[in-house]
Design a protein around this motif. Structure first.
Motif, PDB file in Angstrom:
ATOM      1  N   LEU A 116       0.829  -1.206   0.000  1.00  0.00           N
ATOM      2  CA  LEU A 116       0.000   0.000   0.000  1.00  0.00           C
ATOM      3  C   LEU A 116       0.863   1.255   0.000  1.00  0.00           C
ATOM      4  O   LEU A 116       1.920   1.300   0.640  1.00  0.00           O
ATOM      5  N   PRO A 117       0.417   2.312  -0.694  1.00  0.00           N
ATOM      6  CA  PRO A 117       1.117   3.598  -0.615  1.00  0.00           C
ATOM      7  C   PRO A 117       0.833   4.255   0.724  1.00  0.00           C
ATOM      8  O   PRO A 117      -0.321   4.284   1.170  1.00  0.00           O
ATOM      9  N   TRP A 118       1.866   4.795   1.372  1.00  0.00           N
ATOM     10  CA  TRP A 118       1.697   5.323   2.716  1.00  0.00           C
ATOM     11  C   TRP A 118       2.513   6.596   2.889  1.00  0.00           C
ATOM     12  O   TRP A 118       3.455   6.863   2.147  1.00  0.00           O
ATOM     13  N   HIS A 119       2.122   7.355   3.877  1.00  0.00           N
ATOM     14  CA  HIS A 119       3.004   8.411   4.376  1.00  0.00           C
ATOM     15  C   HIS A 119       2.851   8.527   5.888  1.00  0.00           C
ATOM     16  O   HIS A 119       1.879   8.050   6.464  1.00  0.00           O
ATOM     17  N   ILE A 120       3.885   9.106   6.508  1.00  0.00           N
ATOM     18  CA  ILE A 120       3.919   9.259   7.962  1.00  0.00           C
ATOM     19  C   ILE A 120       3.797  10.742   8.278  1.00  0.00           C
ATOM     20  O   ILE A 120       4.543  11.572   7.726  1.00  0.00           O
ATOM     21  N   LEU A 121       2.876  11.068   9.161  1.00  0.00           N
ATOM     22  CA  LEU A 121       2.676  12.454   9.597  1.00  0.00           C
ATOM     23  C   LEU A 121       3.149  12.625  11.033  1.00  0.00           C
ATOM     24  O   LEU A 121       2.822  11.804  11.901  1.00  0.00           O
ATOM     25  N   ASP A 136       1.121   9.662  12.803  1.00  0.00           N
ATOM     26  CA  ASP A 136       0.024   8.983  12.116  1.00  0.00           C
ATOM     27  C   ASP A 136       0.519   8.380  10.814  1.00  0.00           C
ATOM     28  O   ASP A 136       1.294   9.019  10.079  1.00  0.00           O
ATOM     29  N   PHE A 137       0.067   7.171  10.526  1.00  0.00           N
ATOM     30  CA  PHE A 137       0.310   6.547   9.224  1.00  0.00           C
ATOM     31  C   PHE A 137      -0.988   6.618   8.435  1.00  0.00           C
ATOM     32  O   PHE A 137      -2.049   6.248   8.947  1.00  0.00           O
ATOM     33  N   GLU A 138      -0.891   7.061   7.204  1.00  0.00           N
ATOM     34  CA  GLU A 138      -2.049   7.100   6.320  1.00  0.00           C
ATOM     35  C   GLU A 138      -1.733   6.330   5.039  1.00  0.00           C
ATOM     36  O   GLU A 138      -0.585   6.337   4.566  1.00  0.00           O
ATOM     37  N   VAL A 139      -2.750   5.652   4.511  1.00  0.00           N
ATOM     38  CA  VAL A 139      -2.608   4.980   3.218  1.00  0.00           C
ATOM     39  C   VAL A 139      -3.489   5.694   2.205  1.00  0.00           C
ATOM     40  O   VAL A 139      -4.505   6.306   2.558  1.00  0.00           O
ATOM     41  N   PHE A 140      -3.067   5.607   0.923  1.00  0.00           N
ATOM     42  CA  PHE A 140      -3.828   6.268  -0.130  1.00  0.00           C
ATOM     43  C   PHE A 140      -4.872   5.316  -0.672  1.00  0.00           C
ATOM     44  O   PHE A 140      -4.572   4.200  -1.099  1.00  0.00           O
ATOM     45  N   ARG A 183      -8.054   9.794  -1.710  1.00  0.00           N
ATOM     46  CA  ARG A 183      -7.806  10.458  -0.434  1.00  0.00           C
ATOM     47  C   ARG A 183      -6.979   9.571   0.478  1.00  0.00           C
ATOM     48  O   ARG A 183      -6.924   8.345   0.317  1.00  0.00           O
ATOM     49  N   TRP A 184      -6.313  10.228   1.424  1.00  0.00           N
ATOM     50  CA  TRP A 184      -5.499   9.527   2.407  1.00  0.00           C
ATOM     51  C   TRP A 184      -6.361   9.138   3.601  1.00  0.00           C
ATOM     52  O   TRP A 184      -7.168   9.942   4.078  1.00  0.00           O
ATOM     53  N   LEU A 185      -6.151   7.909   4.097  1.00  0.00           N
ATOM     54  CA  LEU A 185      -6.925   7.383   5.213  1.00  0.00           C
ATOM     55  C   LEU A 185      -5.984   6.990   6.346  1.00  0.00           C
ATOM     56  O   LEU A 185      -5.030   6.225   6.132  1.00  0.00           O
ATOM     57  N   GLU A 186      -6.267   7.470   7.541  1.00  0.00           N
ATOM     58  CA  GLU A 186      -5.436   7.113   8.701  1.00  0.00           C
ATOM     59  C   GLU A 186      -5.658   5.652   9.072  1.00  0.00           C
ATOM     60  O   GLU A 186      -6.793   5.201   9.216  1.00  0.00           O
ATOM     61  N   VAL A 187      -4.553   4.915   9.251  1.00  0.00           N
ATOM     62  CA  VAL A 187      -4.649   3.498   9.631  1.00  0.00           C
ATOM     63  C   VAL A 187      -3.870   3.188  10.905  1.00  0.00           C
ATOM     64  O   VAL A 187      -3.989   2.081  11.447  1.00  0.00           O
ATOM     65  N   SER A 188      -3.082   4.139  11.385  1.00  0.00           N
ATOM     66  CA  SER A 188      -2.316   3.887  12.607  1.00  0.00           C
ATOM     67  C   SER A 188      -1.895   5.197  13.237  1.00  0.00           C
ATOM     68  O   SER A 188      -1.571   6.165  12.536  1.00  0.00           O
ATOM     69  N   ARG A 222      -9.828   0.756   7.335  1.00  0.00           N
ATOM     70  CA  ARG A 222      -9.300   1.543   6.207  1.00  0.00           C
ATOM     71  C   ARG A 222      -8.223   0.787   5.445  1.00  0.00           C
ATOM     72  O   ARG A 222      -8.004   1.053   4.261  1.00  0.00           O
ATOM     73  N   ILE A 223      -7.561  -0.157   6.131  1.00  0.00           N
ATOM     74  CA  ILE A 223      -6.669  -1.063   5.404  1.00  0.00           C
ATOM     75  C   ILE A 223      -7.485  -1.868   4.408  1.00  0.00           C
ATOM     76  O   ILE A 223      -7.124  -2.017   3.232  1.00  0.00           O
ATOM     77  N   MET A 224      -8.598  -2.417   4.873  1.00  0.00           N
ATOM     78  CA  MET A 224      -9.492  -3.177   4.001  1.00  0.00           C
ATOM     79  C   MET A 224      -9.987  -2.300   2.848  1.00  0.00           C
ATOM     80  O   MET A 224      -9.991  -2.722   1.679  1.00  0.00           O
ATOM     81  N   ALA A 225     -10.376  -1.064   3.150  1.00  0.00           N
ATOM     82  CA  ALA A 225     -10.870  -0.152   2.116  1.00  0.00           C
ATOM     83  C   ALA A 225      -9.816   0.072   1.040  1.00  0.00           C
ATOM     84  O   ALA A 225     -10.092  -0.004  -0.163  1.00  0.00           O
ATOM     85  N   ALA A 226      -8.580   0.338   1.462  1.00  0.00           N
ATOM     86  CA  ALA A 226      -7.505   0.610   0.507  1.00  0.00           C
ATOM     87  C   ALA A 226      -7.140  -0.639  -0.284  1.00  0.00           C
ATOM     88  O   ALA A 226      -6.879  -0.569  -1.496  1.00  0.00           O
ATOM     89  N   LEU A 227      -7.117  -1.804   0.382  1.00  0.00           N
ATOM     90  CA  LEU A 227      -6.798  -3.043  -0.332  1.00  0.00           C
ATOM     91  C   LEU A 227      -7.823  -3.332  -1.421  1.00  0.00           C
ATOM     92  O   LEU A 227      -7.472  -3.704  -2.546  1.00  0.00           O
ATOM     93  N   LEU A 228      -9.104  -3.184  -1.100  1.00  0.00           N
ATOM     94  CA  LEU A 228     -10.146  -3.447  -2.091  1.00  0.00           C
ATOM     95  C   LEU A 228     -10.048  -2.489  -3.263  1.00  0.00           C
ATOM     96  O   LEU A 228     -10.123  -2.893  -4.435  1.00  0.00           O
ATOM     97  N   GLU A 229      -9.876  -1.206  -2.959  1.00  0.00           N
ATOM     98  CA  GLU A 229      -9.862  -0.203  -4.024  1.00  0.00           C
ATOM     99  C   GLU A 229      -8.594  -0.282  -4.866  1.00  0.00           C
ATOM    100  O   GLU A 229      -8.646  -0.270  -6.101  1.00  0.00           O
TER     101      GLU A 229
END
Length: 421
Positions: A315-320, A336-340, A346-351, A390-397
């Motif tokens: 997954l594409p991610w960034h750290i805030l 915060d870790f967010e995945v695209f 949009r970016w979604l917080e996952v951790s 949101r991990i599930m959301a990003a994996l599906l999309e």
């Protein structure tokens, strides 16, 4: 909570750091210092009276032995009067100490020096970015439509049996959820975290211990009859394992899977559609308890662990690095870790990975014995590794293709299938 010593040693610094979180702490800090002065005054009076009463008790004994009964009775009358005064002083002492604690419970943790100033999420700092960005066609489906197309999640059934924010996972959707949980737990175990299976409800003392109470009382589901709370995260029961404990073997590294329950599910609209924001969701949590001098190295290890999970999932991610205004009540620093999510764009917080320094430990009375044999407060840390919706959301999309949704290779031994079609 902050320690009284922290506030007394440098009240101006505490006020300045609280301001970084957007909290005006001057009134609270001034009141705490005044109350502590009163408390010390009452304590001195109480100690002096106790000393005087001891002397008078000895005097009564000597008078009785000498047959001076009337004089002994006179001294006894003085003792009775002093004991009444002592009770009043003791009540004042208890009241001052109680009010200090009540105020301390309302004061958030101070952010460490690495926390950037800012008021909202827009002021957070992107520290690092990684992972492959998917290239989807314009007509790519968001996860809630994919879930319906492949019969993976039924949001309407969740509304029927409970309410909004409680989805029902079906078939391969349920198996993918279970695969993610087991994958995260296995990776945590490989990293040296001891797995805990905690209760999903906690008592009031546990809520206060990790700082959910009184700050987030409105966000927690309350079991009124038993005065228990459904957990918002496994952080609460796992960290409370060490409440009122002097830990002899540091560091502590625990992980736990749990369902999580949160009443406040956010605003309306696309931000809360599908799996974006739920009242009940699954999460694997990692918790660490460290000596203060080791906690920031531990924080970096935890960040690296979360990053490795996202890399494995492709997954594409960034750290805030969160600014002061976007941090939690209890945290000293949070990443915060967010995945695209490619179809939503949009970016979604996952951790969230946080160091609380001594803030939780002071509430918990979680201590260790230092080399000088004195007990000192530990540092507590925790992080999502990872939260599933949101991990599930990003994996599906992100993994949708004309043939179906591709399952990441690291999950296939858990799912038993490599594509959802």
């Amino acid at each position: 909570m902050l320690t009284l010593q922290q506030i007394k040693e440098n009240p101006q610094y505490i006020v300045e750091r609280l301001a970084v979180k957007g909290f005006d702490g001057k009134e609270a800090v001034d009141r705490i210092i005044t109350l502590d002065e009163d408390r010390r005054k009452f304590q001195l009076q109480n100690d002096n009276l106790a000393s005087e009463l001891k002397k008078l008790a000895d005097k009564i004994g000597a008078l009785m032995k000498a047959g001076e009964r009337q004089q002994a009775e006179d001294v006894k009358a003085t003792v009775a009067s002093l004991k009444a005064s002592q009770k009043e002083i003791a009540d004042n002492l208890d009241a001052a100490a109680r009010e200090i604690t009540e105020i301390l419970l309302t004061v958030p943790n101070i952010p460490c020096e690495m926390v950037p100033e800012g008021k909202t999420a827009a002021d957070n700092v992107v520290e690092k970015t990684g992972g492959p960005m998917p290239d989807l066609p314009e007509d790519a489906l968001p996860h809630w439509e994919l879930a319906k197309k492949y019969n993976l999640i039924d949001f309407d059934l969740g509304v029927k049996i409970t309410g909004a924010g409680f989805p029902v996972y079906i078939g391969k959707g349920a198996k993918l959820q279970r695969a993610l949980i087991q994958f995260f737990l296995d990776r945590a175990s490989e990293a040296g975290y001891l797995e805990i299976q905690p209760p999903y409800v906690v008592n009031e003392a546990s809520g206060y211990g990790t700082g959910q109470l009184p700050d987030k009382e409105g966000q927690m589901y309350h079991v009124n009859l038993d005065n228990l709370y459904l957990i918002p995260t496994a952080e609460v029961p796992v960290t409370n394992l060490y409440r009122d404990v002097i830990i002899t073997d540091l560091p502590v590294k625990n992980c736990a899977y749990s369902a999580c329950f949160r009443r406040e599910a956010g605003s309306y609209g696309k931000d809360v559609r599908g799996l974006n924001r739920l009242h009940q969701f699954d999460k694997v949590e990692i918790v660490r308890i460290e000596k203060p001098e080791n906690s920031y190295a531990a924080l970096e290890e935890m960040k690296a662990h979360v990053q490795s999970l996202l890399d494995s999932l492709g997954l594409p991610w960034h750290i805030l690095r969160l600014c002061g205004g976007d941090m939690s009540f209890t945290s000293a620093i949070t990443f915060d870790f967010e995945v695209f999510s490619a179809a939503q764009k949009r970016w979604l917080e996952v951790s969230s990975v946080s160091n609380f320094e001594t803030y939780q430990a002071n509430r918990l009375k979680c201590r260790y014995r230092a080399e000088d044999k004195k007990t000192r407060l530990c540092h507590t840390l925790n992080g999502s590794a990872l939260a599933l919706p949101r991990i599930m959301a990003a994996l599906l999309e992100n993994n949708q293709t004309p043939e179906g949704i591709i399952v990441p290779e690291c999950l296939r031994r858990y799912t038993g299938f490599d594509i959802i079609d």
